[in-house]
Design a protein around this motif. Structure first.
Motif, PDB file in Angstrom:
ATOM      1  N   ALA A 277      20.590  20.620  29.224  1.00  0.00           N
ATOM      2  CA  ALA A 277      21.245  20.183  27.985  1.00  0.00           C
ATOM      3  C   ALA A 277      22.533  19.423  28.310  1.00  0.00           C
ATOM      4  CB  ALA A 277      21.543  21.387  27.096  1.00  0.00           C
ATOM      5  N   ALA A 278      23.342  19.979  29.214  1.00  0.00           N
ATOM      6  CA  ALA A 278      24.659  19.394  29.523  1.00  0.00           C
ATOM      7  C   ALA A 278      24.552  17.990  30.108  1.00  0.00           C
ATOM      8  CB  ALA A 278      25.428  20.313  30.467  1.00  0.00           C
ATOM      9  N   ILE A 279      23.602  17.773  31.040  1.00  0.00           N
ATOM     10  CA  ILE A 279      23.506  16.442  31.657  1.00  0.00           C
ATOM     11  C   ILE A 279      22.996  15.399  30.665  1.00  0.00           C
ATOM     12  CG2 ILE A 279      23.204  17.335  34.010  1.00  0.00           C
ATOM     13  CD1 ILE A 279      20.213  16.596  33.781  1.00  0.00           C
ATOM     14  N   HIS A 280      22.417  15.862  29.550  1.00  0.00           N
ATOM     15  CA  HIS A 280      21.984  14.940  28.497  1.00  0.00           C
ATOM     16  C   HIS A 280      22.986  14.906  27.341  1.00  0.00           C
ATOM     17  CE1 HIS A 280      18.130  15.520  30.673  1.00  0.00           C
ATOM     18  NE2 HIS A 280      17.973  14.255  30.356  1.00  0.00           N
ATOM     19  N   GLY A 281      24.188  15.437  27.600  1.00  0.00           N
ATOM     20  CA  GLY A 281      25.272  15.318  26.619  1.00  0.00           C
ATOM     21  C   GLY A 281      25.212  16.288  25.462  1.00  0.00           C
ATOM     22  N   LYS A 282      24.387  17.357  25.584  1.00  0.00           N
ATOM     23  CA  LYS A 282      24.309  18.349  24.504  1.00  0.00           C
ATOM     24  C   LYS A 282      25.211  19.537  24.853  1.00  0.00           C
ATOM     25  CE  LYS A 282      19.754  18.870  24.413  1.00  0.00           C
ATOM     26  NZ  LYS A 282      18.406  19.239  23.960  1.00  0.00           N
ATOM     27  N   TYR A 283      25.848  20.097  23.819  1.00  0.00           N
ATOM     28  CA  TYR A 283      26.817  21.177  24.047  1.00  0.00           C
ATOM     29  C   TYR A 283      26.179  22.555  24.077  1.00  0.00           C
ATOM     30  CZ  TYR A 283      29.872  17.289  22.884  1.00  0.00           C
ATOM     31  OH  TYR A 283      30.477  16.062  22.865  1.00  0.00           O
ATOM     32  N   SER A 284      24.905  22.649  23.711  1.00  0.00           N
ATOM     33  CA  SER A 284      24.194  23.928  23.755  1.00  0.00           C
ATOM     34  C   SER A 284      22.699  23.633  23.903  1.00  0.00           C
ATOM     35  CB  SER A 284      24.451  24.713  22.462  1.00  0.00           C
ATOM     36  OG  SER A 284      23.785  25.958  22.502  1.00  0.00           O
ATOM     37  N   PRO A 285      21.992  24.413  24.722  1.00  0.00           N
ATOM     38  CA  PRO A 285      20.566  24.132  24.931  1.00  0.00           C
ATOM     39  C   PRO A 285      19.709  24.590  23.763  1.00  0.00           C
ATOM     40  CG  PRO A 285      21.212  26.067  26.187  1.00  0.00           C
ATOM     41  CD  PRO A 285      22.461  25.536  25.549  1.00  0.00           C
ATOM     42  N   ASP A 286      18.561  23.933  23.598  1.00  0.00           N
ATOM     43  CA  ASP A 286      17.574  24.390  22.630  1.00  0.00           C
ATOM     44  C   ASP A 286      16.277  24.729  23.370  1.00  0.00           C
ATOM     45  OD1 ASP A 286      16.359  21.918  23.164  1.00  0.00           O
ATOM     46  OD2 ASP A 286      17.334  20.965  21.455  1.00  0.00           O
ATOM     47  N   ILE A 287      15.242  25.071  22.611  1.00  0.00           N
ATOM     48  CA  ILE A 287      13.976  25.511  23.218  1.00  0.00           C
ATOM     49  C   ILE A 287      13.356  24.404  24.076  1.00  0.00           C
ATOM     50  CG2 ILE A 287      11.574  26.082  22.604  1.00  0.00           C
ATOM     51  CD1 ILE A 287      12.784  27.949  20.430  1.00  0.00           C
ATOM     52  N   GLU A 288      13.542  23.144  23.658  1.00  0.00           N
ATOM     53  CA  GLU A 288      12.992  22.024  24.437  1.00  0.00           C
ATOM     54  C   GLU A 288      13.609  21.957  25.833  1.00  0.00           C
ATOM     55  OE1 GLU A 288      10.361  20.137  23.730  1.00  0.00           O
ATOM     56  OE2 GLU A 288      10.221  21.524  22.041  1.00  0.00           O
ATOM     57  N   ASP A 289      14.883  22.329  25.958  1.00  0.00           N
ATOM     58  CA  ASP A 289      15.530  22.340  27.272  1.00  0.00           C
ATOM     59  C   ASP A 289      14.921  23.414  28.169  1.00  0.00           C
ATOM     60  OD1 ASP A 289      17.626  20.266  26.954  1.00  0.00           O
ATOM     61  OD2 ASP A 289      18.381  21.621  25.403  1.00  0.00           O
ATOM     62  N   VAL A 290      14.586  24.561  27.580  1.00  0.00           N
ATOM     63  CA  VAL A 290      13.933  25.628  28.352  1.00  0.00           C
ATOM     64  C   VAL A 290      12.565  25.145  28.833  1.00  0.00           C
ATOM     65  CG1 VAL A 290      13.050  27.998  28.317  1.00  0.00           C
ATOM     66  CG2 VAL A 290      15.122  27.427  27.026  1.00  0.00           C
ATOM     67  N   ARG A 291      11.812  24.513  27.942  1.00  0.00           N
ATOM     68  CA  ARG A 291      10.472  24.031  28.308  1.00  0.00           C
ATOM     69  C   ARG A 291      10.544  22.942  29.383  1.00  0.00           C
ATOM     70  NH1 ARG A 291       7.648  23.513  22.311  1.00  0.00           N
ATOM     71  NH2 ARG A 291       7.224  25.742  22.026  1.00  0.00           N
ATOM     72  N   ALA A 292      11.608  22.123  29.341  1.00  0.00           N
ATOM     73  CA  ALA A 292      11.721  21.005  30.287  1.00  0.00           C
ATOM     74  C   ALA A 292      11.821  21.473  31.732  1.00  0.00           C
ATOM     75  CB  ALA A 292      12.938  20.146  29.927  1.00  0.00           C
ATOM     76  N   ILE A 293      12.388  22.664  31.943  1.00  0.00           N
ATOM     77  CA  ILE A 293      12.573  23.141  33.324  1.00  0.00           C
ATOM     78  C   ILE A 293      11.691  24.349  33.656  1.00  0.00           C
ATOM     79  CG2 ILE A 293      14.894  22.211  33.666  1.00  0.00           C
ATOM     80  CD1 ILE A 293      14.616  25.855  32.924  1.00  0.00           C
ATOM     81  N   ALA A 294      10.877  24.793  32.680  1.00  0.00           N
ATOM     82  CA  ALA A 294      10.106  26.038  32.850  1.00  0.00           C
ATOM     83  C   ALA A 294       9.149  25.995  34.041  1.00  0.00           C
ATOM     84  CB  ALA A 294       9.341  26.361  31.578  1.00  0.00           C
ATOM     85  N   LYS A 295       8.458  24.873  34.241  1.00  0.00           N
ATOM     86  CA  LYS A 295       7.478  24.810  35.330  1.00  0.00           C
ATOM     87  C   LYS A 295       8.161  24.916  36.694  1.00  0.00           C
ATOM     88  CE  LYS A 295       3.907  22.195  32.915  1.00  0.00           C
ATOM     89  NZ  LYS A 295       3.167  20.929  32.832  1.00  0.00           N
ATOM     90  N   TYR A 296       9.339  24.294  36.829  1.00  0.00           N
ATOM     91  CA  TYR A 296      10.070  24.371  38.102  1.00  0.00           C
ATOM     92  C   TYR A 296      10.457  25.809  38.432  1.00  0.00           C
ATOM     93  CZ  TYR A 296      10.699  19.297  37.500  1.00  0.00           C
ATOM     94  OH  TYR A 296      10.493  17.946  37.318  1.00  0.00           O
TER      95      TYR A 296
END
Length: 323
Positions: A277-296
């Motif tokens: 979330a932070a590197i994309h300029g968002k101040y708090s993560p949402d569920i999409e941020d969790v999904r974006a890194i879940a496989k890693y």
């Protein structure tokens, strides 16, 4: 949180997002494509975690790591893991100096970024020495503890196709890695650009984007990023769903998985989502941020059973079924 404090934290996240864009552009001067890989490596670095890069030879794993180290102005060491490598070869050892006193000589682990090349080619004793350093951020030689420099970041590589004479990392040791990052072949257009760039004379001027102090500051900042309860609960739920024969497990997990992810996966899902979330300029993560890194985070923490292997069910397919 006081308003002024929020404003300063928000400004720091804006700076982090801007720094990430600069990093991406500088690394892109040398590394063609592999944008997802670069993003995942930087997220794990800012989250103070280590990563495992899995890919066939010739995909520029070493070049990627050395380029990141140069752009970040960090001390970089590469260790080629071989069957005859001993723990003291990487941690350092005590030698008798000219005054007949024992003196500690640091090994190649004493660097900010360490590339552990083909980690599965070295025996468990040496693997354990590296993994202890990753966990404790220090090494113990002759009963004396020596602190490693900060930031300290290990990128280990594995070749997935050549397994003869290797020592696969046990699941408990794989769990020390925040991310498992697969590298795939470049696209046809990317490969044309790679060949053009590597078969002519080209000098790349890489700029130092961040200092080690700024990286340490950003690592602290990521932990301060607020996260909503529902997003945190989603991350924990995702990890618990991978555990077969538990109340949250799906039919696919019960059928195809013999062992699921532990609590460390939940921690890394939250940290990774905060950083994404932070590197994309968002101040708090949402569920999409969790999904974006879940496989890693989950790929190397779930163990498929024989039925999954026989039916060609991959870890990724099981993870996708959890979303």
């Amino acid at each position: 949180m006081a308003n002024t404090e929020f404003q300063s934290e928000a400004k720091a996240i804006d700076n982090l997002a801007a720094s990430y864009e600069e990093l991406r552009k500088e690394i892109g001067k040398v590394i063609i494509g592999q944008e997802d890989v670069v993003r995942a490596v930087i997220i794990s670095l800012f989250s103070n975690g280590h990563s495992l890069l899995v890919g066939v030879p010739g995909l520029a794993k070493t070049l990627l790591v050395s380029t990141i180290a140069e752009v970040l102005d960090l001390d970089f060491k590469r260790i080629q893991f071989t069957p005859d490598l001993m723990p003291s070869d990487i941690t350092g050892s005590e030698i008798l100096d000219e005054d007949r006193h024992f003196k500690f000589t640091p090994g190649p682990l004493f660097a900010n970024i360490v590339l552990a090349d083909e980690i599965n080619r070295t025996p468990p004793k040496t693997q354990a020495a590296l993994l202890e350093a990753m966990q404790e951020r220090s090494v113990t030689v002759s009963g004396v503890r020596h602190k490693l420099p900060a930031p300290f970041f290990v990128l280990a590589t594995q070749n997935p196709i050549e397994q003869e004479g290797t020592y696969p990392l046990p699941e408990a040791q794989l769990d020390r890695f925040m991310f498992n990052i697969p590298l795939d072949y470049p696209s046809y257009e990317e490969e044309i650009n790679v060949v053009k760039g590597t078969t002519t004379v080209q000098n790349y001027e890489l700029r130092h984007v961040l200092t080690s102090e700024q990286i340490l500051h950003y690592q602290q900042l990521i932990r301060k990023v607020p996260i909503a309860d529902n997003v945190l609960e989603y991350a924990v739920s995702l990890a618990t769903k991978t555990r077969p024969n538990t109340e949250r497990a799906s039919d696919a997990v019960n059928n195809y998985i013999s062992w699921g992810a532990g609590p460390r996966a939940s921690q890394y899902l939250v940290l990774g989502a905060k950083c994404h979330a932070a590197i994309h300029g968002k101040y708090s993560p949402d569920i999409e941020d969790v999904r974006a890194i879940a496989k890693y985070v989950l790929r190397h923490r779930i163990v498929r059973n024989y039925k999954a292997e026989a039916e060609g069910i991959t870890e990724e397919k099981v993870i996708e079924g959890l979303f």
